[in-house]
Design a protein around this motif. Structure first.
Motif, PDB file in Angstrom:
ATOM      1  N   UNK A 288       1.180  -1.610   0.028  1.00 38.59           N
ATOM      2  CA  UNK A 288      -0.002  -0.002   0.067  1.00 38.59           C
ATOM      3  C   UNK A 288       0.684   1.256  -0.230  1.00 38.59           C
ATOM      4  N   UNK A 289       0.643   1.801  -0.729  1.00 37.70           N
ATOM      5  CA  UNK A 289       1.747   2.970  -1.176  1.00 37.70           C
ATOM      6  C   UNK A 289       1.124   4.590  -1.646  1.00 37.70           C
ATOM      7  N   UNK A 290       2.018   5.620  -0.735  1.00 35.86           N
ATOM      8  CA  UNK A 290       1.303   6.875  -0.959  1.00 35.86           C
ATOM      9  C   UNK A 290       2.544   7.648  -0.908  1.00 35.86           C
ATOM     10  N   UNK A 291       2.933   8.182  -2.049  1.00 30.71           N
ATOM     11  CA  UNK A 291       4.524   8.738  -2.058  1.00 30.71           C
ATOM     12  C   UNK A 291       4.715   8.237  -2.872  1.00 30.71           C
ATOM     13  N   UNK A 292       5.686   6.753  -2.867  1.00 35.86           N
ATOM     14  CA  UNK A 292       6.394   6.250  -3.908  1.00 35.86           C
ATOM     15  C   UNK A 292       5.606   5.551  -5.233  1.00 35.86           C
ATOM     16  N   UNK A 293       4.463   5.829  -5.302  1.00 35.87           N
ATOM     17  CA  UNK A 293       3.011   5.514  -6.774  1.00 35.87           C
ATOM     18  C   UNK A 293       3.462   4.030  -7.309  1.00 35.87           C
ATOM     19  N   UNK A 356      -5.684 -10.912   0.411  1.00 35.36           N
ATOM     20  CA  UNK A 356      -4.754 -12.567   1.151  1.00 35.36           C
ATOM     21  C   UNK A 356      -3.744 -12.249   1.518  1.00 35.36           C
ATOM     22  N   UNK A 357      -3.047 -11.300   2.526  1.00 33.05           N
ATOM     23  CA  UNK A 357      -1.310 -11.776   1.694  1.00 33.05           C
ATOM     24  C   UNK A 357      -1.188 -12.230   3.532  1.00 33.05           C
ATOM     25  N   UNK A 358       0.234 -12.447   3.840  1.00 38.19           N
ATOM     26  CA  UNK A 358       0.676 -13.074   5.337  1.00 38.19           C
ATOM     27  C   UNK A 358       1.704 -11.746   5.339  1.00 38.19           C
ATOM     28  N   UNK A 359       1.655 -11.398   4.046  1.00 35.74           N
ATOM     29  CA  UNK A 359       3.048 -10.033   4.305  1.00 35.74           C
ATOM     30  C   UNK A 359       2.860  -8.688   3.716  1.00 35.74           C
ATOM     31  N   UNK A 360       2.478  -7.428   4.403  1.00 35.88           N
ATOM     32  CA  UNK A 360       2.173  -6.536   3.331  1.00 35.88           C
ATOM     33  C   UNK A 360       2.525  -5.655   4.366  1.00 35.88           C
ATOM     34  N   UNK A 361       3.269  -4.289   3.371  1.00 38.08           N
ATOM     35  CA  UNK A 361       4.455  -2.902   3.168  1.00 38.08           C
ATOM     36  C   UNK A 361       3.320  -2.075   3.272  1.00 38.08           C
ATOM     37  N   UNK A 362       3.638  -1.227   4.029  1.00 36.58           N
ATOM     38  CA  UNK A 362       2.509   0.427   3.470  1.00 36.58           C
ATOM     39  C   UNK A 362       4.010   1.099   3.921  1.00 36.58           C
ATOM     40  N   UNK A 363       3.912   2.079   2.025  1.00 39.66           N
ATOM     41  CA  UNK A 363       4.591   3.448   2.410  1.00 39.66           C
ATOM     42  C   UNK A 363       3.539   5.190   2.839  1.00 39.66           C
ATOM     43  N   UNK A 364       3.797   5.368   3.600  1.00 35.11           N
ATOM     44  CA  UNK A 364       3.133   6.889   3.441  1.00 35.11           C
ATOM     45  C   UNK A 364       3.752   7.858   3.638  1.00 35.11           C
ATOM     46  N   UNK A 365       4.126   9.250   2.701  1.00 37.08           N
ATOM     47  CA  UNK A 365       5.057  10.570   2.563  1.00 37.08           C
ATOM     48  C   UNK A 365       4.811  11.185   2.032  1.00 37.08           C
ATOM     49  N   UNK A 366       5.510  12.696   2.193  1.00 31.53           N
ATOM     50  CA  UNK A 366       5.722  14.117   1.730  1.00 31.53           C
ATOM     51  C   UNK A 366       7.462  13.582   0.957  1.00 31.53           C
ATOM     52  N   UNK A 367       7.038  13.081  -0.273  1.00 29.97           N
ATOM     53  CA  UNK A 367       7.608  13.913  -1.519  1.00 29.97           C
ATOM     54  C   UNK A 367       8.307  14.717  -1.923  1.00 29.97           C
ATOM     55  N   UNK A 368       7.651  15.660  -2.005  1.00 25.57           N
ATOM     56  CA  UNK A 368       8.173  17.128  -2.334  1.00 25.57           C
ATOM     57  C   UNK A 368       7.668  17.226  -3.838  1.00 25.57           C
ATOM     58  N   UNK A 369       7.741  18.684  -4.409  1.00 26.33           N
ATOM     59  CA  UNK A 369       8.746  19.779  -3.669  1.00 26.33           C
ATOM     60  C   UNK A 369       8.333  20.497  -2.894  1.00 26.33           C
ATOM     61  N   UNK A 370       5.967  20.301  -3.032  1.00 27.92           N
ATOM     62  CA  UNK A 370       5.984  20.878  -1.195  1.00 27.92           C
ATOM     63  C   UNK A 370       4.355  19.986  -1.002  1.00 27.92           C
ATOM     64  N   UNK A 371       4.123  20.950   0.024  1.00 23.24           N
ATOM     65  CA  UNK A 371       3.181  19.715   0.794  1.00 23.24           C
ATOM     66  C   UNK A 371       3.653  19.908   1.836  1.00 23.24           C
ATOM     67  N   UNK A 372       4.681  20.239   2.443  1.00 24.66           N
ATOM     68  CA  UNK A 372       5.287  19.393   3.682  1.00 24.66           C
ATOM     69  C   UNK A 372       5.434  21.099   5.111  1.00 24.66           C
ATOM     70  N   UNK A 373       5.265  20.438   6.060  1.00 20.63           N
ATOM     71  CA  UNK A 373       4.915  21.561   7.386  1.00 20.63           C
ATOM     72  C   UNK A 373       6.321  21.917   7.405  1.00 20.63           C
ATOM     73  N   UNK A 374       5.861  22.367   8.871  1.00 19.50           N
ATOM     74  CA  UNK A 374       6.744  22.348  10.128  1.00 19.50           C
ATOM     75  C   UNK A 374       7.417  21.269  11.224  1.00 19.50           C
ATOM     76  N   UNK A 375       5.923  20.913  10.887  1.00 19.96           N
ATOM     77  CA  UNK A 375       6.035  19.510  12.000  1.00 19.96           C
ATOM     78  C   UNK A 375       6.733  18.454  10.760  1.00 19.96           C
TER      79      UNK A 375
END
Length: 426
Positions: A288-293, A356-375
């Motif tokens: 499940x990916x967000x930011x890594x397309x 129906x998998x036995x292994x899953x990996x998820x990525x969610x992030x701020x890749x840029x170039x905008x959209x980031x915040x101080x936190x």
């Protein structure tokens, strides 16, 4: 390591398309690695366009450096701008002669290719390819892999002329090194051992400090030729040494193990992708990916050689997509933000169930170039790995670089989290 005294070589990569950057050079690095494996010291790699005067200038430069072997790539086609063989013949003081057997071989190859293009003038094409049957007098001919033959001109130095397309050059190189002419040119080579250690989670400065300590503590350290490289967030330490210095290398590895036991993930040169592929044998993974397309799913599929263990994947950028496609609670996103560990964990758990998998990996992030915040500045990425037995690993990290860097490094982090989770580490 002391200055080289054995066989030395130089490489000339030709092609205006490579010189101008339209095509990336893959032949220089490939040949450099093969020479290294043979124990031949590589003095120079030069790059020039298809102009004969420039090619000859590179040949003369390398000959002036006292190399035993020159390898050229490119410029062996049938068109007027393919001038490498003619230039090499002139440089070596050899006449160009038509090889009748080679002309027949090329004609047969072209005839087979032309069967797919019935409207093309076969005789005109064969006449154009006849140019490829002109070789320096006395040269050793390397059979074509495509339509272009390679040639070896023995001498001081010996010149090996190879085609430009990597799919043709690489198998032809194997044929070239088996010839008496090339073996004679590199007869003075030194036999080396080469080992690769790979690390993850250690900055280059940390490794540099360790190597400085090893230089002081390991007797004979100067007998080792060590090259370090930062590649996709991993540190690659390649060490070359003569066989009698194997004990010195073992001492170096002992120092690395003592200082960085967790960061070392490979002492045999194996890639994390291969290690994860082995650990996933018999398992089914979902992403499940967000930011890594979808780059992680692609990387997993590519290394496996098929999609056999990749059950499926979802790329969800919008919050609504995370909710609709993965079932992430909208209230969870509202409370913690899309880039957060709770959302990453929910994405991984949802992918586990959905496919129906036995292994899953998820990525969610701020890749840029905008959209980031101080936190959560650009480069903030959250990861979650979930296994069907309930085990899980969650991490948040700050990755440097532009959008492409962040996305690529994110997939590397994910692969290492998978390796640790599947290997029982946390």
């Amino acid at each position: 390591m002391s200055d080289p005294v054995g066989a030395r070589a130089g490489i000339v990569v030709t092609g205006t398309e490579v010189l101008t950057g339209r095509v990336a050079d893959r032949n220089g690095p490939f040949l450099a690695d093969r020479l290294l494996e043979l124990g031949v010291e590589l003095g120079h790699i030069t790059l020039c366009g298809d102009r004969p005067a420039d090619i000859e200038a590179q040949l003369r430069f390398l000959a002036g450096q006292g190399v035993d072997l020159i390898i050229t790539s490119g410029g062996l086609g049938p068109t007027a701008d393919d001038m490498t063989v003619e230039t090499v013949a002139r440089f070596c003081g050899r006449d160009l002669v038509l090889d009748a057997g080679l002309e027949t071989t090329i004609g047969d190859i072209v005839t087979g290719l032309m069967a797919r293009f019935p409207e093309v003038d076969r005789e005109a094409v064969i006449a154009a390819n006849r140019k490829q049957a002109l070789v320096p007098a006395g040269a050793v001919i390397l059979d074509p892999v495509g339509t272009a033959p390679g040639v070896i001109v023995p001498g001081t130095p010996t010149v090996v002329v190879l085609p430009g397309p990597p799919r043709e050059l690489q198998p032809m190189w194997n044929a070239a090194i088996a010839t008496d002419a090339v073996q004679a040119a590199i007869a003075g080579r030194t036999r080396y051992e080469q080992q690769t250690v790979r690390m993850f989670g250690l900055p280059e400065s940390g490794l540099a400090d360790t190597l400085r300590d090893a230089e002081r503590s390991v007797a004979g350290f100067d007998r080792l030729e060590i090259t370090t490289c930062l590649r996709r967030g991993e540190l690659e330490i390649v060490t070359r040494y003569e066989p009698q210095d194997a004990a010195i290398y073992s001492e170096l590895v002992a120092v690395l193990r003592d200082r960085h036991p967790r960061e070392i993930f490979s002492e045999d040169g194996s890639l994390v992708d291969d290690q994860v592929a082995a650990l996933l044998a018999g398992r089914r993974i979902a992403t499940a990916e967000s930011c890594t397309a979808g780059l992680l799913a692609a990387r997993l599929t590519e290394r496996s050689g098929s999609s056999a263990y990749v059950a499926g994947g979802v790329v969800a950028y919008a919050n609504a997509a995370k909710t609709e496609l993965l079932g992430v609670d909208a209230a969870l996103i509202e409370q913690h933000g899309a880039v957060s560990e709770p959302v990453a964990e929910s994405m991984a758990a949802s992918a586990l169930r959905r496919f129906g998998a036995d292994t899953a990996v998820a990525i969610t992030g701020v890749a840029g170039p905008s959209g980031g915040s101080e936190a959560k500045p650009v480069g903030t990425v959250c990861f979650a790995v979930a296994l069907a037995d309930g085990a899980s690993v969650t991490r948040t990290t700050q990755l440097p670089g532009n959008r492409s860097d962040v996305r690529e490094r994110s997939t590397t982090v994910a692969m290492h989290l998978l390796r640790r989770a599947l290997g029982g580490e946390r």
